[in-house]
Scaffold this active site. Structure first.
Site, PDB file in Angstrom:
ATOM      1  N   GLY A   1      -5.469  -2.193   3.150  1.00 55.52           N
ATOM      2  CA  GLY A   1      -6.212  -2.639   4.317  1.00 55.52           C
ATOM      3  C   GLY A   1      -7.424  -1.768   4.558  1.00 55.52           C
TER       4      GLY A   1
ATOM      5  CB  ALA B   1     -12.757   1.851  12.509  1.00 56.57           C
ATOM      6  CB  SER B   2     -12.456   5.785   9.312  1.00 58.94           C
ATOM      7  OG  SER B   2     -11.089   5.590   9.057  1.00 58.94           O
TER       8      SER B   2
ATOM      9  CB  VAL C   1      -5.564   2.464   3.665  1.00 61.95           C
ATOM     10  CG1 VAL C   1      -4.240   3.092   3.222  1.00 61.95           C
ATOM     11  CG2 VAL C   1      -6.099   3.184   4.908  1.00 61.95           C
TER      12      VAL C   1
ATOM     13  CE  LYS D   1      -7.450   5.677   7.527  1.00 55.63           C
ATOM     14  NZ  LYS D   1      -7.537   5.821   8.984  1.00 55.63           N
TER      15      LYS D   1
ATOM     16  CG  ASP E   1      -4.977   4.213  19.914  1.00 56.43           C
ATOM     17  OD1 ASP E   1      -4.710   3.332  20.766  1.00 56.43           O
ATOM     18  OD2 ASP E   1      -5.643   3.983  18.899  1.00 56.43           O
TER      19      ASP E   1
END
Ligand code: ATP
Ligand code: MG
Length: 499
Positions: free
Chosen positions: A232, A235-236, A239, A254, A344
């Site tokens: 997937g 935002a950064s 992965v 990642k 979060d």
């Protein structure tokens, strides 16, 4: 969050359109007077785009019933969307000090104090001339520039509506400032930026890369890891799964393209700290590599995917809910003991192993950019947000406990409260209603009901700590974690996902 609370929108949600509708800046600064129309009950005197949005999402009756919540929601919402997204490259570790700074930042960004002697009426204001308006008494003109007082000292006392309105009336809001066009009038100090250990000294990109390279694993990761499929993209970065050839261990990596990240220096601290954070209930960091401008963060692989898949596709028993809560609480307790607030906690950030192990992720590396446009315009995930975050009272570790309570509701109901509501409206409901109602409440055992009440106490002091909850009777009857495996498999089948 930025409120680096991370992204506002859950990916499974579809009510994001309203964000795109928010009017873009008109480059007009003005003061405004907030007042309540005695006839319609609506708030007036706010910038037009705010009013439009309020009226779209919060009914007249609701604005009338709880104007303070409506104001707090719109303020928080506007702060969130105005926050310059490029600022938030990596989510720093959240501490109470950071929250303190953010609170001040919100005040500075949203509220350029403009109360000067003789100007109390706000000559350029969107003030109401309508005689039906219940104008609040003007504050005495202030001739001094307010000093930012640590919120610790002031916000323990709940503000009355009048005080909130007075505050707002005293603000000058540039209601259409583009995020990257924040300007500073000569007489004002610059907007506070988050201070981090590494951003204090100005390092050139090359120096930052040099330093990152120094603390990363040396050597070529392509020789150590055999890359398989991608799981997937966040935002950064993306992965992907890989196998460590040296020990046959499967890992998640990642891949973050640092050339797109303006604040590279932040990751220096993060890598150092992440290395120290090893806990059975955290998705542990294993290693980091720098390949040209790509940072590879090697993590444990959790093949069961996020808890979200289980809560949306299956029905969990109370003993399984208890087991997940216990594991997540152990992670929260570990972070809190180190002064870190996750901020979060939600099912998307709880990853599962195929044996039913439960691990919390996104407590360190996390970005708010390179998402789609909507994600960039907003920060924070409102549905899991504690009321004190929305109302901007002093808040701290207990926000994670509230979010855990919301996550328990996800496990009971399949989704958090208000998920079908637009974000601003969700913020309003959180501020106005406090503890959400739970449709299946009457079917729950008294111990689960009590556990939820301890998590979802609006009064922070009445809300339990992680350690108190670990001793709660609800957790005395935890299912074996291996009983989660059939749920994970069922969810994977339903969603056609499997590693
Ligand atoms: P965000 O940018 O908010 O973190 P995200 O969690 O979707 O969004 P990533 O953290 O980059 O983005 O993760 C991308 C995908 O990879 C997600 O589906 C996530 O569940 C999965 N993933 C992340 N870390 C792991 C891991 N250690 N093991 C297995 N899957 C993972
Ligand atoms: Mg993530």
């Amino acid at each position: 969050m930025s409120l680096s609370i991370s992204k506002l929108f859950s990916k499974k949600k579809s009510t994001t359109d309203s964000v795109a509708e928010i009017g873009l800046p008109t480059n007009v600064s003005h003061e405004f007077h907030v007042s309540k129309n005695a006839v319609t009950g609506q708030l007036e005197g706010l910038p037009d785009p705010w009013i439009r949005l309020l009226n779209e999402q919060i009914s007249k009756l609701e604005q009338d019933q709880n104007p303070a919540a409506a104001l707090q929601a719109i303020k928080f919402y506007n702060y969130s969307i105005k926050k310059k997204p490029q600022e938030e490259v990596f989510k720093p570790f959240v501490t109470e000090d950071l929250i303190e700074e953010e609170s001040q930042e919100i005040d500075k960004i949203l509220a350029k104090k403009k109360y000067q002697s003789g100007d109390s009426d706000g000559s350029t204001s969107v003030s109401s001339t309508d005689s039906q308006l219940q104008r609040l008494p003007d504050l005495p003109p202030k001739t001094y520039k307010p000093k930012l007082v640590p919120r610790k000292n002031i916000d323990r006392i709940e503000k009355t509506l009048t005080e909130i309105l007075e505050d707002l009336n005293a603000y000058q809001i540039d209601d259409n400032r583009m995020p990257d066009e924040i300007h500073h009038p000569d007489d004002e100090s610059p907007i506070l930026r988050r201070k981090t250990e590494c951003s204090v000294g100005k390092l050139s990109d090359e120096e930052v890369f040099e330093e990152i390279r120094r603390i990363c694993h040396h050597g070529d990761p392509n020789k150590r890891f055999e890359r398989s499929k991608e799981v997937g993209a966040g935002a950064s970065g993306t992965v992907f799964i890989a196998t460590d050839i040296s020990n046959d261990q499967r890992v998640a990596i990642k891949d973050i393209d640092l050339s797109k990240q303006p604040k590279k220096e932040l990751i220096l601290t993060e890598i150092k700290v992440l290395k120290e954070f090893q806990h059975p209930n955290l998705v542990n960091f294993l290693d980091a590599y720098l390949l040209q401008e790509h940072l590879w963060v090697v993590m444990e692989l959790l093949e069961g995917g996020p808890l979200t898949d289980v809560v949306t596709e299956t029905v969990m028993k109370e003993a399984q809910i208890a087991a997940v809560c216990r594991e997540v609480l152990k992670a929260i307790s570990f972070l809190h003991a180190r002064g870190i607030i996750h901020r979060d906690i939600k099912s998307d950030n709880v990853l599962l192993g195929m044996q039913g192990n439960v691990k919390v992720t996104d407590f360190g590396f996390c970005a708010n950019i390179v998402g789609d446009e909507k994600r960039q315009t907003m920060v924070g995930t409102p549905y899991w947000m504690a009321p004190e975050v929305v109302t901007r009272k002093q808040y701290g570790k207990k926000v994670d406990i509230w979010s855990l309570g919301i996550m328990a509701i996800e496990m009971i109901e399949g989704e958090p409260p208000y998920l079908k509501e637009a974000p601003l409206r969700a913020l309003y409901l959180i501020a106005a209603i406090g503890k959400p109602s739970i449709p299946r409440w009457d079917t729950l055992s008294p111990t689960l009901q009590d556990f939820l009440e301890r998590c979802l106490a609006v009064e922070v002091d009445e809300r339990a700590t992680a350690d108190e909850l670990l001793a709660h009777p609800f957790l005395e009857n935890c299912a074996d974690l291996s009983t989660l495996t059939p749920l994970i498999r069922a969810a994977q089948r339903m969603l056609r996902k499997a590693f």
